[in-house]
Design a protein around this motif. Structure first.
Motif, mmCIF file in Angstrom:
data_model
loop_
_atom_site.group_PDB
_atom_site.id
_atom_site.type_symbol
_atom_site.label_atom_id
_atom_site.label_comp_id
_atom_site.label_asym_id
_atom_site.label_seq_id
_atom_site.Cartn_x
_atom_site.Cartn_y
_atom_site.Cartn_z
ATOM 1 N N GLY A 1 36.464 40.644 33.992
ATOM 2 C CA GLY A 1 35.850 39.632 33.149
ATOM 3 C C GLY A 1 36.885 38.617 32.699
ATOM 4 O O GLY A 1 37.931 38.455 33.327
ATOM 5 N N LYS A 2 36.624 37.930 31.606
ATOM 6 C CA LYS A 2 37.524 36.920 31.072
ATOM 7 C C LYS A 2 38.308 37.487 29.887
ATOM 8 O O LYS A 2 37.798 38.296 29.118
ATOM 9 C CB LYS A 2 36.740 35.681 30.632
ATOM 10 C CG LYS A 2 35.992 34.994 31.777
ATOM 11 C CD LYS A 2 36.961 34.451 32.827
ATOM 12 C CE LYS A 2 36.226 33.709 33.934
ATOM 13 N NZ LYS A 2 37.151 33.247 35.010
ATOM 14 N N ASP A 3 39.546 37.024 29.741
ATOM 15 C CA ASP A 3 40.419 37.463 28.636
ATOM 16 C C ASP A 3 40.472 38.983 28.558
ATOM 17 O O ASP A 3 40.396 39.574 27.472
ATOM 18 C CB ASP A 3 39.927 36.889 27.306
ATOM 19 C CG ASP A 3 40.001 35.366 27.264
ATOM 20 O OD1 ASP A 3 40.956 34.809 27.842
ATOM 21 O OD2 ASP A 3 39.101 34.746 26.675
ATOM 22 N N ASN B 1 34.525 40.343 39.904
ATOM 23 C CA ASN B 1 33.114 39.949 39.989
ATOM 24 C C ASN B 1 32.848 38.897 41.062
ATOM 25 O O ASN B 1 31.692 38.583 41.352
ATOM 26 C CB ASN B 1 32.638 39.375 38.643
ATOM 27 C CG ASN B 1 32.394 40.462 37.612
ATOM 28 O OD1 ASN B 1 31.933 41.550 37.940
ATOM 29 N ND2 ASN B 1 32.713 40.169 36.363
ATOM 30 N N ALA B 2 33.892 38.317 41.632
ATOM 31 C CA ALA B 2 33.740 37.171 42.534
ATOM 32 C C ALA B 2 33.551 37.627 43.980
ATOM 33 O O ALA B 2 33.940 38.738 44.360
ATOM 34 C CB ALA B 2 34.958 36.259 42.432
ATOM 35 N N PRO B 3 32.972 36.747 44.820
ATOM 36 C CA PRO B 3 32.832 37.070 46.251
ATOM 37 C C PRO B 3 34.174 36.971 46.967
ATOM 38 O O PRO B 3 35.113 36.327 46.491
ATOM 39 C CB PRO B 3 31.853 36.008 46.756
ATOM 40 C CG PRO B 3 32.036 34.855 45.819
ATOM 41 C CD PRO B 3 32.342 35.454 44.485
ATOM 42 N N LEU B 4 34.247 37.592 48.134
ATOM 43 C CA LEU B 4 35.469 37.551 48.937
ATOM 44 C C LEU B 4 35.678 36.183 49.563
ATOM 45 O O LEU B 4 34.727 35.516 49.973
ATOM 46 C CB LEU B 4 35.410 38.603 50.051
ATOM 47 C CG LEU B 4 35.798 40.034 49.698
ATOM 48 C CD1 LEU B 4 35.551 40.941 50.898
ATOM 49 C CD2 LEU B 4 37.243 40.140 49.245
ATOM 50 N N SER C 1 44.778 39.381 37.309
ATOM 51 C CA SER C 1 43.618 39.189 36.441
ATOM 52 C C SER C 1 43.980 39.160 34.970
ATOM 53 O O SER C 1 43.247 38.591 34.156
ATOM 54 C CB SER C 1 42.595 40.298 36.693
ATOM 55 O OG SER C 1 43.190 41.570 36.493
ATOM 56 N N GLY C 2 45.103 39.759 34.594
ATOM 57 C CA GLY C 2 45.521 39.785 33.199
ATOM 58 C C GLY C 2 46.962 40.220 33.082
ATOM 59 O O GLY C 2 47.566 40.723 34.042
ATOM 60 N N ALA D 1 45.043 37.245 53.840
ATOM 61 C CA ALA D 1 44.151 38.294 53.348
ATOM 62 C C ALA D 1 42.938 37.666 52.686
ATOM 63 O O ALA D 1 42.858 36.450 52.500
ATOM 64 C CB ALA D 1 44.892 39.199 52.372
ATOM 65 N N GLU D 2 41.991 38.526 52.332
ATOM 66 C CA GLU D 2 40.803 38.106 51.597
ATOM 67 C C GLU D 2 40.905 38.594 50.163
ATOM 68 O O GLU D 2 41.399 39.701 49.905
ATOM 69 C CB GLU D 2 39.541 38.667 52.251
ATOM 70 C CG GLU D 2 39.274 38.115 53.634
ATOM 71 C CD GLU D 2 38.083 38.787 54.301
ATOM 72 O OE1 GLU D 2 36.947 38.324 54.073
ATOM 73 O OE2 GLU D 2 38.293 39.776 55.017
ATOM 74 N N PHE D 3 40.425 37.758 49.225
ATOM 75 C CA PHE D 3 40.504 38.061 47.798
ATOM 76 C C PHE D 3 39.179 37.723 47.131
ATOM 77 O O PHE D 3 38.415 36.899 47.614
ATOM 78 C CB PHE D 3 41.605 37.219 47.130
ATOM 79 C CG PHE D 3 42.972 37.420 47.686
ATOM 80 C CD1 PHE D 3 43.855 38.318 47.111
ATOM 81 C CD2 PHE D 3 43.392 36.689 48.787
ATOM 82 C CE1 PHE D 3 45.121 38.493 47.629
ATOM 83 C CE2 PHE D 3 44.658 36.864 49.316
ATOM 84 C CZ PHE D 3 45.519 37.771 48.740
ATOM 85 N N GLN D 4 38.943 38.354 45.999
ATOM 86 C CA GLN D 4 37.852 37.944 45.107
ATOM 87 C C GLN D 4 38.461 36.966 44.110
ATOM 88 O O GLN D 4 39.239 37.349 43.236
ATOM 89 C CB GLN D 4 37.268 39.169 44.402
ATOM 90 C CG GLN D 4 36.565 40.136 45.355
ATOM 91 C CD GLN D 4 36.251 41.447 44.685
ATOM 92 O OE1 GLN D 4 37.088 42.333 44.610
ATOM 93 N NE2 GLN D 4 35.027 41.590 44.194
ATOM 94 N N LEU D 5 38.119 35.681 44.242
ATOM 95 C CA LEU D 5 38.807 34.624 43.503
ATOM 96 C C LEU D 5 37.872 33.877 42.575
ATOM 97 O O LEU D 5 36.715 33.600 42.910
ATOM 98 C CB LEU D 5 39.423 33.610 44.468
ATOM 99 C CG LEU D 5 40.573 34.077 45.355
ATOM 100 C CD1 LEU D 5 41.023 32.942 46.255
ATOM 101 C CD2 LEU D 5 41.734 34.581 44.517
#
Length: 328
Positions: free
Chosen positions: A268-270, A141-144, A154-155, A120-124
């Protein structure tokens, strides 16, 4: 279920034994107690649907028990939800079907594994686990990127041990969304079998037994409606700045057609440092109605950290609305 003396992921046995097989459970790994499925984890295997599912939304609740068994008698308790499952039944580690996995592992519910069900494709983006190991992590927020390995959620939105965690998978054509306690934690796109030269859009479902005791209840599954509505969400304030020991809120009104909300997503982060109180989901937000989302932050949040909040329907993020949350 696989042979009772088979240990680990290397498909080796000290003394070869026959697999327990299909529709046999001499060790009572799967039992029903008070309307719940109790899975002991003693032998690796799965409970499998007879029916195949395509374009579905499933939700279920899990709670960890105390028992753990070799080869994972210590460490994080492990299980999993498998979907788009196809035969053979012993394809993966002699006990699971060819499938896509939503990981159900202690503190890591929502990770992705490919058990032969398709790439599969992911935003990594690069991420780190609690023990500071470098990992590939879902990031809205990342590209595929096409990827074959484990993708970390993500969390961490799992409930504390001893409490029930609600997990959901929305499988839509060759895409899927993983949700934990109302928050999107992973997305995968264009699941594809190179050996078949085609997308993967359907199959059976399985719940794993994998060395850890847990309970399973409130399994609900429904088909997805592809009917889109022209909802329009508005808020008087979409930039929220919040400090420790403070409480803010986001007011959201629907001025368009009714829409069903199934989850929220923090990007985002955290992100798990933010505490957003959601209403009971799924819910229909009708024209003229509003919801209020209280927001706080956990101790230790980094000043200046900024995340994006979106709302989710069965067909993806609700267009035209998002909010920004920033630590003071």
């Amino acid at each position: 279920m696989r042979p009772p003396n088979m240990m680990g992921y290397d498909n080796k046995q000290d003394t070869p034994m026959e697999p327990i097989g299909l529709n046999k459970d001499p060790y009572k790994v799967f039992t029903v107690e008070n309307g719940m499925i109790h899975i002991s984890g003693q032998i690796w295997g799965a409970i499998t649907s007879r029916q195949e599912y395509s374009n579905f939304h499933i939700r279920f609740q899990t709670k960890w028990g105390e028992k753990q068994w070799p080869p994972r008698a210590t460490g994080l308790r492990d299980a999993g939800f498998l979907f788009h499952c196809t035969e053979p039944f012993d394809y993966s580690f002699k006990c699971w079907m060819r499938s896509i996995e939503m990981q159900v592992q202690e503190t890591e519910i929502g990770d992705h594994f490919n058990l032969g069900g398709g790439e599969a494709e992911f935003q990594l983006s690069p991420g780190k686990t609690g023990d500071h190991k470098n990992v590939d992590q879902y990031d809205g927020n990342a590209p595929l990127k096409r990827f074959t390995g484990r993708v970390y959620r993500s969390g961490d939105f799992e409930s504390p041990k001893g409490e029930w965690t609600t997990s959901e998978v929305i499988a839509r054509q060759a895409d899927a969304v993983f949700i934990v306690n109302g928050f999107v934690v992973n997305r995968l796109f264009n699941i594809y079998r190179n050996d078949l030269k085609q997308q993967v859009t359907s199959g059976r479902i399985q719940f794993q037994s994998e060395s850890a005791e847990y309970w399973l209840k409130n399994i609900q599954i429904r088909p997805i409606s592809f009917k889109r509505t022209n909802a329009k969400l508005t808020s008087p304030q979409t930039d929220i700045i919040i400090g420790e020991n403070e409480k803010q809120q986001i007011e959201i009104t629907n001025t368009g057609e009714p829409i069903e909300l199934v989850a929220a997503e923090l990007i985002g982060k955290d992100i798990d440092k933010f505490v957003v109180r959601l209403p009971s989901l799924p819910m229909i937000l009708k024209k003229g109605e509003k919801i209020i989302l209280p927001v706080t932050i956990k101790p230790g949040s980094v000043s200046g950290n900024k995340v994006k909040l979106r709302l989710e329907s069965e067909l993806g993020p609700v267009p035209g609305w998002e909010a920004n949350l920033t630590v003071k």
